[in-house]
Design an enzyme around this catalytic site. Structure first.
Site, PDB file in Angstrom:
ATOM      1  N   SER A 191      25.173 -35.937  39.564  1.00  0.00           N
ATOM      2  CA  SER A 191      25.817 -34.989  40.462  1.00  0.00           C
ATOM      3  C   SER A 191      24.950 -33.744  40.637  1.00  0.00           C
ATOM      4  O   SER A 191      23.809 -33.844  41.060  1.00  0.00           O
ATOM      5  CB  SER A 191      27.223 -34.657  39.943  1.00  0.00           C
ATOM      6  OG  SER A 191      27.979 -33.988  40.926  1.00  0.00           O
ATOM      7  N   ASP A 348      32.563 -41.896  47.402  1.00  0.00           N
ATOM      8  CA  ASP A 348      31.991 -40.639  46.936  1.00  0.00           C
ATOM      9  C   ASP A 348      31.422 -39.892  48.140  1.00  0.00           C
ATOM     10  O   ASP A 348      30.666 -40.471  48.931  1.00  0.00           O
ATOM     11  CB  ASP A 348      30.885 -40.943  45.912  1.00  0.00           C
ATOM     12  CG  ASP A 348      30.213 -39.698  45.358  1.00  0.00           C
ATOM     13  OD1 ASP A 348      30.683 -38.576  45.642  1.00  0.00           O
ATOM     14  OD2 ASP A 348      29.219 -39.846  44.628  1.00  0.00           O
ATOM     15  N   HIS A 378      33.096 -40.847  42.525  1.00  0.00           N
ATOM     16  CA  HIS A 378      32.236 -39.804  41.977  1.00  0.00           C
ATOM     17  C   HIS A 378      32.614 -39.489  40.527  1.00  0.00           C
ATOM     18  O   HIS A 378      33.778 -39.303  40.199  1.00  0.00           O
ATOM     19  CB  HIS A 378      32.330 -38.521  42.804  1.00  0.00           C
ATOM     20  CG  HIS A 378      31.331 -37.492  42.375  1.00  0.00           C
ATOM     21  ND1 HIS A 378      30.015 -37.553  42.748  1.00  0.00           N
ATOM     22  CD2 HIS A 378      31.446 -36.401  41.574  1.00  0.00           C
ATOM     23  CE1 HIS A 378      29.358 -36.541  42.209  1.00  0.00           C
ATOM     24  NE2 HIS A 378      30.200 -35.828  41.482  1.00  0.00           N
TER      25      HIS A 378
END
Length: 408
Positions: A191, A348, A378
């Protein structure tokens, strides 16, 4: 008694309304994901409420509550020695496998945690478990970097911390201390940590003073650009757990030290409109209609405004900084990138950031493995152990470790 039943029914109805989300049937374990998302949203709502009444900044509350629930001390086990230390002023947690497979030097993995540049990660249970698994599964010394976070510092300080810690570890004497082979080092992150890992890798490759080069970069559902909030994945998954489009835009503005009032203009791409001269040269590098496969694009259309919000550009100039958006790097820079692993998830908002980066790297001649999960969401890879176990989390983690083991 009747009143109590009414209150109970009202509470049950509110809870059901708060928890339930209409999720695609193909997503991994939807009811469990609903419950997890409800807990995370409740923490966010609490932090916003505290912020509203002026008691503390909502990001500090968010980090405190998350850390209070899951922060771990540096506890070694039979297979991995865990040490908290400092590299060039940056807090570090090192996971060192105790049992060697042979007498050769161990491999090294520098890991940069996610969390919207906001959450302390190296000491949290989820990342502690992940790094232990990588250290043991790859027989690698894992350097988990606890870079400074929002709201105390903003871009580029998180990147500077990651870069300084990486350069420190790459010094010959430091590598020798930890018995790490200087030719077998990977840089990885998930991320926002994937954002930092990609940016650090680009900075290192261009730095002639770098003692050692990175052999691999491994990016887990990375956030790689702030210029287009209407890629197909942003449009398709705008309200999908665990990272909604609105929240990602807020994280970006906090990171770049901008005002949250610009969230709505950014969501409609007012910062990259036709009248913004800085965006002209970059638009082709983010032209997903020519980069992404048609099956990914589906029925979605690009969103480009004729007239934008000029004060947004003036107040947040870092929007066009390649160190913030590694996806917009020039092709000549991308040619220098190492062999790359990119993990993406169908559900995501950041899916297309990873897919576009994979394609741009491949076009530049870099060997890329794109590991895509049709049932993934995610953040799923850090949910691979009790009490936050998802089958897709275990699969993504196992395959990530397998790739590192086979290629590092």
């Amino acid at each position: 008694m009747k009143g109590a039943w009414v209150l109970l029914a009202a509470f049950a109805s509110f809870t059901a309304y708060y928890v339930y989300l209409p999720l695609p049937s193909a997503i991994a374990e939807p009811w469990k994901l609903m419950m997890l998302d409800a807990v995370l949203r409740s923490i966010q709502d609490l932090s916003n409420l505290v912020h509203f009444f002026g008691f503390s900044h909502h990001l500090r509350v968010l980090n405190f509550v998350s850390g209070y629930m899951s922060k771990l001390d540096a506890e070694s086990c039979d297979n991995v020695k865990v040490t908290d230390t400092v590299f060039d002023g940056v807090q570090i947690r090192i996971f060192d496998p105790i049992e060697k497979r042979d007498k050769t030097l161990k491999r090294g993995v520098i890991y940069l945690h996610g969390g919207g540049w906001t959450l302390e990660g190296a000491r949290m249970r989820t990342y502690d478990q992940l790094c232990r698994a990588v250290a043991e599964g790859v027989n690698a010394v894992v350097v988990s970097v606890e870079y400074r976070i929002l709201p105390d510092v903003h871009f580029p300080e998180q990147l500077n911390d990651a870069l300084h810690a990486t350069k420190y570890f790459l010094q010959p004497d430091v590598l020798a201390k930890w018995s790490v082979d200087p030719n077998r080092i990977a840089l990885s992150g998930d991320s926002s940590g994937g954002n930092l890992a990609a940016a650090v890798c680009q900075q290192l490759i261009q730095d002639g003073n770098a003692v050692s080069k990175i052999k691999l970069q491994a990016l887990i559902y990375p956030v790689l650009q702030v210029l287009d909030f209407n890629t197909p994945s942003y449009q398709q998954n705008m309200d999908m757990p665990i990272l909604r489009r609105f929240l990602m835009a807020k994280f970006w503005l906090h990171y770049l030290n901008g005002n949250s009032k610009y969230v709505e203009p950014m969501l409609v791409n007012n910062h990259t409109s036709f009248d913004v001269s800085q965006a002209v040269a970059l638009r082709e590098r983010l032209n997903w209609s020519s980069i992404l496969p048609s099956g990914i694009q589906k029925h979605f259309k690009p969103v480009v405004q004729t007239v934008g919000t000029p004060e947004l550009i003036q107040e947040v100039p870092a929007i066009f900084d390649v160190r913030a958006s590694p996806l917009i790097a020039e092709k000549e820079s991308l040619k220098l990138m190492p062999k790359t692993y990119i993990l993406t998830c169908e559900y995501d908002v950041l899916r297309d950031d990873g897919l576009m980066y994979a394609k741009r790297l491949e076009d530049a001649g870099v060997e890329v493995t794109n590991d895509h999960y049709e049932d993934g969401f995610h953040g799923c890879m850090i949910f691979a152990d009790w009490p936050l176990y998802f089958s897709v989390g275990a699969r993504t983690r196992d395959n990530y470790i397998k790739w590192l083991d086979e290629n590092l």
